[in-house]
Structure formats: structure tokens, C-alpha cells
Design a protein around this motif. Structure first.
Motif, mmCIF file in Angstrom:
data_model
loop_
_atom_site.group_PDB
_atom_site.id
_atom_site.type_symbol
_atom_site.label_atom_id
_atom_site.label_comp_id
_atom_site.label_asym_id
_atom_site.label_seq_id
_atom_site.Cartn_x
_atom_site.Cartn_y
_atom_site.Cartn_z
ATOM 1 N N TRP A 1 -2.596 10.498 12.408
ATOM 2 C CA TRP A 1 -2.127 10.230 13.772
ATOM 3 C C TRP A 1 -3.281 10.286 14.764
ATOM 4 O O TRP A 1 -3.434 9.412 15.621
ATOM 5 C CB TRP A 1 -1.022 11.232 14.121
ATOM 6 N N LEU A 2 -4.146 11.292 14.605
ATOM 7 C CA LEU A 2 -5.284 11.421 15.508
ATOM 8 C C LEU A 2 -6.255 10.251 15.364
ATOM 9 O O LEU A 2 -6.896 9.841 16.321
ATOM 10 C CB LEU A 2 -6.026 12.737 15.238
ATOM 11 N N LEU A 3 -6.336 9.709 14.153
ATOM 12 C CA LEU A 3 -7.290 8.626 13.911
ATOM 13 C C LEU A 3 -6.702 7.251 14.236
ATOM 14 O O LEU A 3 -7.339 6.234 13.979
ATOM 15 C CB LEU A 3 -7.766 8.657 12.463
ATOM 16 N N GLY A 4 -5.478 7.217 14.764
ATOM 17 C CA GLY A 4 -4.946 5.934 15.212
ATOM 18 C C GLY A 4 -3.871 5.325 14.323
ATOM 19 O O GLY A 4 -3.599 4.131 14.424
ATOM 20 N N ALA A 5 -3.268 6.143 13.451
ATOM 21 C CA ALA A 5 -2.182 5.620 12.621
ATOM 22 C C ALA A 5 -0.902 5.512 13.447
ATOM 23 O O ALA A 5 -0.606 6.388 14.256
ATOM 24 C CB ALA A 5 -1.942 6.531 11.428
ATOM 25 N N ARG B 1 0.830 -1.197 0.000
ATOM 26 C CA ARG B 1 0.000 0.000 0.000
ATOM 27 C C ARG B 1 0.870 1.256 0.000
ATOM 28 O O ARG B 1 0.637 2.185 -0.776
ATOM 29 C CB ARG B 1 -0.892 -0.001 1.251
ATOM 30 N N ARG C 1 -6.725 4.460 20.169
ATOM 31 C CA ARG C 1 -7.636 5.296 19.372
ATOM 32 C C ARG C 1 -8.468 4.490 18.393
ATOM 33 O O ARG C 1 -9.503 4.958 17.922
ATOM 34 C CB ARG C 1 -6.824 6.339 18.601
ATOM 35 N N ARG C 2 -7.999 3.301 18.044
ATOM 36 C CA ARG C 2 -8.708 2.544 17.012
ATOM 37 C C ARG C 2 -10.054 2.013 17.477
ATOM 38 O O ARG C 2 -10.857 1.603 16.661
ATOM 39 C CB ARG C 2 -7.832 1.385 16.541
ATOM 40 N N PHE D 1 -14.044 15.926 15.347
ATOM 41 C CA PHE D 1 -13.327 17.076 15.891
ATOM 42 C C PHE D 1 -14.134 18.355 15.701
ATOM 43 O O PHE D 1 -14.944 18.469 14.793
ATOM 44 C CB PHE D 1 -11.976 17.227 15.195
ATOM 45 N N PHE E 1 2.960 3.485 9.901
ATOM 46 C CA PHE E 1 1.973 3.733 8.851
ATOM 47 C C PHE E 1 2.225 5.083 8.187
ATOM 48 O O PHE E 1 2.133 5.221 6.971
ATOM 49 C CB PHE E 1 0.573 3.699 9.463
ATOM 50 N N GLU F 1 -7.918 2.142 6.240
ATOM 51 C CA GLU F 1 -6.533 1.962 5.780
ATOM 52 C C GLU F 1 -5.594 1.917 6.974
ATOM 53 O O GLU F 1 -4.673 1.112 7.033
ATOM 54 C CB GLU F 1 -6.124 3.109 4.851
ATOM 55 N N ILE F 2 -5.856 2.808 7.919
ATOM 56 C CA ILE F 2 -5.002 2.878 9.106
ATOM 57 C C ILE F 2 -5.024 1.566 9.883
ATOM 58 O O ILE F 2 -3.992 1.100 10.363
ATOM 59 C CB ILE F 2 -5.458 4.059 10.001
ATOM 60 N N LEU G 1 -10.035 6.361 5.100
ATOM 61 C CA LEU G 1 -8.780 6.543 5.836
ATOM 62 C C LEU G 1 -8.672 5.714 7.123
ATOM 63 O O LEU G 1 -7.669 5.019 7.326
ATOM 64 C CB LEU G 1 -8.552 8.039 6.113
ATOM 65 N N HIS H 1 3.900 6.687 23.381
ATOM 66 C CA HIS H 1 3.584 7.181 22.043
ATOM 67 C C HIS H 1 3.166 6.033 21.108
ATOM 68 O O HIS H 1 2.231 6.174 20.321
ATOM 69 C CB HIS H 1 4.835 7.882 21.497
ATOM 70 N N LEU I 1 -13.693 9.685 16.455
ATOM 71 C CA LEU I 1 -13.501 11.070 16.878
ATOM 72 C C LEU I 1 -14.104 12.037 15.857
ATOM 73 O O LEU I 1 -13.779 11.979 14.672
ATOM 74 C CB LEU I 1 -11.998 11.378 17.019
ATOM 75 N N ILE J 1 -4.908 12.712 23.247
ATOM 76 C CA ILE J 1 -4.411 13.857 22.468
ATOM 77 C C ILE J 1 -3.768 14.862 23.426
ATOM 78 O O ILE J 1 -2.768 15.479 23.114
ATOM 79 C CB ILE J 1 -5.564 14.509 21.667
ATOM 80 N N LEU K 1 -0.603 4.641 21.806
ATOM 81 C CA LEU K 1 -1.777 5.494 21.588
ATOM 82 C C LEU K 1 -2.595 5.122 20.346
ATOM 83 O O LEU K 1 -3.823 5.078 20.415
ATOM 84 C CB LEU K 1 -1.352 6.971 21.518
ATOM 85 N N PRO K 2 -1.930 4.840 19.209
ATOM 86 C CA PRO K 2 -2.737 4.501 18.023
ATOM 87 C C PRO K 2 -3.702 3.355 18.284
ATOM 88 O O PRO K 2 -4.859 3.404 17.840
ATOM 89 C CB PRO K 2 -1.682 4.091 16.989
ATOM 90 N N TYR K 3 -3.258 2.355 19.036
ATOM 91 C CA TYR K 3 -4.120 1.190 19.255
ATOM 92 C C TYR K 3 -5.280 1.532 20.177
ATOM 93 O O TYR K 3 -6.371 0.988 20.044
ATOM 94 C CB TYR K 3 -3.274 0.029 19.774
#
Ligand SMILES: Nc1ncnc2c1ncn2[C@@H]1O[C@H](COP(=O)(O)OP(=O)(O)O)[C@@H](O)[C@H]1O
Ligand SMILES: [Mg+2]
Lengths: 296, 214
Positions: free
Chosen positions: A208-212, A9, B78-79, B85, A216, B105-106, B102, B71, B83, B51, B74-76
Motif C-alpha cells: 500500500w505504501l509503495l502505491g498498490a 498474476r 505514490r507511483r 522508510f 492489487f 509488480e504493483i 515488488l 483513498h 520511498l 501517508i 493515492l496509489p497513483y
């Protein structure tokens, strides 16, 4: 598998980004290509030219030519003198009769030799010193030159040595050039990726905010750098191969004047892949450094 | 599900956004956070996905101490959240559908399923016909609904929304609020910062005043 999918990807995304900014891509690729073509071309030229020297045996020896009509006693005296020394590994005596006989046997020379009234050759002694350093040979040769029986001292490997030294110098030059231009290449991708990060600041932040994960976010940029390097490498290869073909006949002509046959060839398969590998790696490196500097 | 335990948050140099906030949000709840501008609503929401980090106190999400997560973790966290905003944070260089794709994909969601899910999410907010449009071509209400579709496409258990009905006319605001209520009905925990919680009848209210719960 997941890892493969993620990289697939990222690589695809990077290609899209390359295509999305064709002018920037073109400029970066050309810059990289030129930075690679100069040292790569220099390297190719050197490795092909230096092969000329290695064909000739650079045995550390020199030849003493005695006076043309010197007496055999004189030759014997020189031989004895050499044998007394401890710093000689080997001597080979070439008597004038033998030399003449050999020349007579040589194709095409027999008639010429037959026409001669007397033997034009002197006795000669090929000396191999125990110490094969150029300095030691020079010193011994200089000493022998002083001997009254000796007409001429010829250091056989002289030109080979000079040539090798020259090639060595040029090799150092190419290495220096490669280092400087390699840094240039890294700088080009560093900067290109810096601009990419800046224009994609929002995307990076939102992802980043959405969990990347960092991985990634970084991957497409790293691929972008590697692809720029690789494209630059391909163009550099074309430049080098093109220049080789273009220079082939003038170089061959020049070499012939010096009695060599030299036909420049495009980079070998191994060299070609090495070029592309280095190019891709340096592109990736520039991107990685840029990521470290500009992300977060 | 979410616990705030004696939270304080100060921004440099010496702005106190929250002080001594303790609250608990249970599974299945719909909760509004109300208060004047600058009361600390956004700050309280930002503590949940990490955040912002609290200056004092502990935020627990599903038993995890958010403030102590590194750091890389955190992504895990948030999944499992959606959110929305205050400034929406849409990406204007890609289509409506691409915006919704998006989060999938993340999380590494496979291609064809992702497409189907994104379309389902757009359908839910009534934007499927606009899938190929660019976000700039959408009205304010449509952009807000796009932001919601993106927040729910990966089916999170927790939905956080910061003033999702601001700048919308009354009818559109009601529509948008209705979407959140629907998600809450199917079990999603919804936490909405809003100036007008009459749009969310039946919600439990957390009232903030100058960084304190009242
Ligand atoms: N990043 C920040 N840096 C400094 N001060 C901030 C920051 N974010 C919010 N604040 C301040 O913290 C207080 C609470 O802000 P906020 O949580 O955004 O309130 P609300 O969302 O209720 O309007 C305000 O005084 C605001 O100015
Ligand atoms: Mg706010």
C-alpha cells in the motif's frame, strides 16, 4: 488485457500461497468438501429417487369397485348417481365382462382365467373429479365408500402423492442443510483468509505504501478463497461420486424389493459444474467478506 | 515540484508535530531536512505521499493537492515517488530480488523487463551478487542499499528518504549518501531527513525545530 495479466498474476500468487501452507490448505479444503458433499449428495439422491415418482401418472382419480356378483342395475344406479353430480369431470365404466376379456388376452394369464369357473372381477368405475385437489378427492372417495353398492374405493395416485410429499419434505431438508453448510463454507474461507491477511499484514502495508491499489492487494486473497472453494468442490464431487458407486448395488437391491429399478449415477456434467461453480463462488464470497472486515 | 503552504499537523490527542510550515522544493533539487529527534522530519516527509494528511494547510505535489486526494487516488500519486522508510520496511520472507520486484509488480510492469530493471537497480547499489539472498543475510548497510534499490527501481522523479544513514558506520553512511547524490545528479528530486547533513554537501537545508522551520 492488463486486467487479465493482473488476474493471472493474482491467481498464480494465490496458488503459491495455497502450496506454502499445505496443512492449513488441506484442513480448509476438507472442511469445505464435507460442507458441500452432504447437501450435494442429498440433492443427487433426491433428484434420482424422485424421478421414480414422476414416471407414474399421478392423475387425480379414484376407482370404485362394486360387489363381485352385484347386479348390473346396481352399477347403473351408481353411474346415474355420479352423472347427476356437478363435481365429476369424467367417468369410465369397466364392465366385468370387458375386464375378463382383457385379462384373457393378456399374455400368460389366459390359462389361469380359463380355469376359473366364474368371472372373478366386479364392475368398476374410474372417477375423475372436477376438483383435482387431494382434499376434494379424499372427500368424494369417502362419500362413495358409504354407498351400499360399492365394495371398495381405491385412490389410485395415493402412493404417488405420499411419495411426492415425502420427496418434497426431503427437498426442504436438503435446502436447509445446503443453506447452513453453505454458511459454514463461507465461514471457513472467511477465517482462512483472515489468517492469511494477518500473516501478510506487513506485505499488505508495504504494498500500500509503495502505491498498490486496493484491487492489487485484494486480488490474490480473493483468488485464494475461490481456489479453496474450488478444491473443496472437487473433493466434494469425488466424495459424492464415490458414495454413489458404493451405494449403487445396495440401493438397487432395495429398490427392487419395491418393484423399481434404480441405479444411482454420479452427478451429471451440468450438476458437476454447478457444484464447482457454487463452491468457487462461496469461497470467493468468504474471502471478499473477510477482506472487507480485515483490510485497513 | 512540492509546495508546503502553512502546514500544521497534530496527532491525537494533542501532539503538535508541525506548525505553520511553508516551503517549496523545485525540480532537480537535493534537499535535507534536519532537526532534533521529534522535530517533525518524518511527519513532513509522510505528508508528500499522503501517508499522513495535514491538519491545516495544503501540500501540493506537481500541482496536486495531496490532502484532498481520495483513498483510491493515492496509489497513483505514490507511483511517481521512491520511498525509503526510516524502518526500511523490507519483506523478509522473500529474496533481495523479489523485494526489488515488488514496485514493478504493483505498477503492472511486464515480467521479463521487470527482471532486467530490478537487476539493474541492484547493480546500481552494488547488491546484484546478493540478488538471491534473503534480506536477513544482509548487513545493515546492505539492507539500506536494498531499500534504496526498491525505491528507485520504477525510476521515480522524486526520492524521499527518512534517515537512510542512521545506524550505519561512517564509511557506509558516506557510500549510501553518495547513492542519493548520484540520483540527484541525473535529475531526480531528492528529499532526505537526516541528523547529519554534512554527508550531503551542496544540499539545501530545511531546519526543523519543534515542528517549525527555522
Ligand atoms: N503516529 C503518531 N502518533 C502520535 N504522535 C506521533 C506520531 N508520529 C509522530 N508523532 C509525534 O510527532 C512528533 C514529531 O515526530 P516525527 O515527525 O517522527 O519527528 P522526527 O522524525 O523529526 O523524529 C513527535 O513528538 C512524535 O512523538
Ligand atoms: Mg523520524
Amino acid at each position: 488485457m492488463n486486467w487479465l495479466v493482473a488476474h493471472g498474476r493474482a491467481a498464480r500468487l494465490a496458488l503459491v500461497r495455497l502450496a506454502a501452507a499445505p496443512l492449513n490448505t488441506l484442513l480448509a479444503v476438507l472442511g469445505i468438501a464435507i460442507a458441500l458433499a452432504l447437501p450435494a449428495g442429498g440433492y443427487e439422491l433426491l433428484s434420482q429417487v424422485s424421478a421414480l415418482g414422476s414416471g407414474t401418472v399421478a392423475t387425480p382419480q379414484f376407482t370404485l369397485f362394486l360387489k363381485v356378483d352385484g347386479e348390473r342395475k346396481a352399477t347403473q344406479a351408481v353411474v346415474d348417481r355420479l352423472k347427476e353430480r356437478g363435481d365429476i369431470a369424467k367417468i369410465l365404466i369397466l364392465l366385468r365382462e370387458d375386464t375378463l376379456a382383457r385379462m384373457k388376452a393378456a399374455e400368460g394369464l389366459a390359462d389361469v382365467i380359463a380355469a376359473l369357473q366364474k368371472n372373478p372381477f366386479p364392475d368398476a368405475i374410474v372417477v375423475t373429479p372436477a376438483d383435482d385437489s387431494p382434499a376434494a378427492i379424499e372427500k368424494l372417495a369417502a362419500e362413495a365408500r358409504q354407498w351400499r353398492e360399492v365394495e371398495l374405493v381405491q385412490i389410485d395416485a395415493h402412493w404417488v402423492r405420499r411419495f411426492a410429499a415425502l420427496v418434497n419434505l426431503a427437498r426442504t431438508g436438503v435446502l436447509l442443510l445446503a443453506t447452513l453448510l453453505g454458511i459454514g463454507l463461507v465461514t471457513i474461507t472467511f477465517n482462512t483468509i483472515r489468517l492469511q491477511v494477518m500473516t501478510r499484514q506487513r506485505e499488505v502495508e508495504v504494498s500500500w505504501l509503495l502505491g498498490a491499489t486496493d484491487g492489487f492487494i485484494r486480488r490474490p486473497f480473493l483468488w485464494h478463497g475461490a481456489q479453496l472453494g474450488l478444491l473443496g468442490g472437487i473433493v466434494a464431487w469425488l466424495i459424492v461420486a464415490g458414495a454413489t458407486l458404493w451405494l449403487q448395488s445396495p440401493v438397487a437391491e432395495l429398490a427392487q424389493l419395491y418393484g423399481f429399478s434404480l441405479s444411482l449415477q454420479p452427478p451429471s456434467v451440468v450438476d458437476s459444474f454447478a457444484l464447482l461453480g457454487v463452491a468457487g463462488f462461496l469461497g470467493w464470497l468468504g474471502a471478499a467478506l473477510s477482506m472487507r472486515q480485515h483490510l485497513h | 515540484m512540492i509546495q508546503f503552504d502553512r502546514i500544521a499537523k497534530r496527532y491525537p490527542p494533542d501532539i503538535t508535530a508541525l506548525s505553520d510550515v511553508s516551503a517549496e522544493i523545485a525540480a532537480g533539487e537535493l534537499v535535507t531536512i534536519v532537526g532534533h529527534s521529534g522535530a517533525g522530519k518524518s511527519t513532513l516527509l509522510k505528508l508528500i505521499p499522503g501517508i499522513e494528511r495535514p491538519t491545516a494547510g495544503v501540500v501540493l505535489v506537481n500541482g496536486q493537492n495531496v490532502g484532498s486526494l481520495g483513498h483510491g487516488a493515492l496509489p497513483y500519486l505514490r507511483r511517481n515517488m521512491g520511498l525509503v522508510f526510516q524502518d526500511q520496511k523490507l519483506l523478509f520472507d522473500r529474496s533481495v530480488l523479489a523485494n526489488v520486484l515488488l514496485p514493478l509488480e504493483i505498477t503492472g510492469f511486464p515480467g521479463r523487463d521487470a527482471q532486467r530493471r530490478a537487476e539493474a537497480a541492484l547493480d546500481k547499489v552494488g547488491l546484484l551478487p546478493r540478488a538471491k539472498a534473503l534480506p536477513v543475510a544482509l548487513s545493515g548497510g546492505e539492507q539500506q542499499r536494498l531499500a534504496i534499490a526498491r525505491a528507485v527501481v520504477h525510476r521515480p522523479g522524486l526520492l524521499l528518504a527518512d534517515e537512510p544513514t542512521a545506524y550505519l558506520d561512517a564509511a557506509t553512511a558516506r557510500d549510501v549518501a553518495g547513492i542519493f547524490i548520484e540520483f540527484n545528479r541525473v535529475g531526480v528530486v531528492v528529499l532526505v531527513a537526516t541528523y547529519d547533513d554534512s554527508l550531503f554537501p551542496g544540499a539545501r537545508r530545511l531546519q526543523l525545530d519543534h515542528g517549525r522551520l527555522t
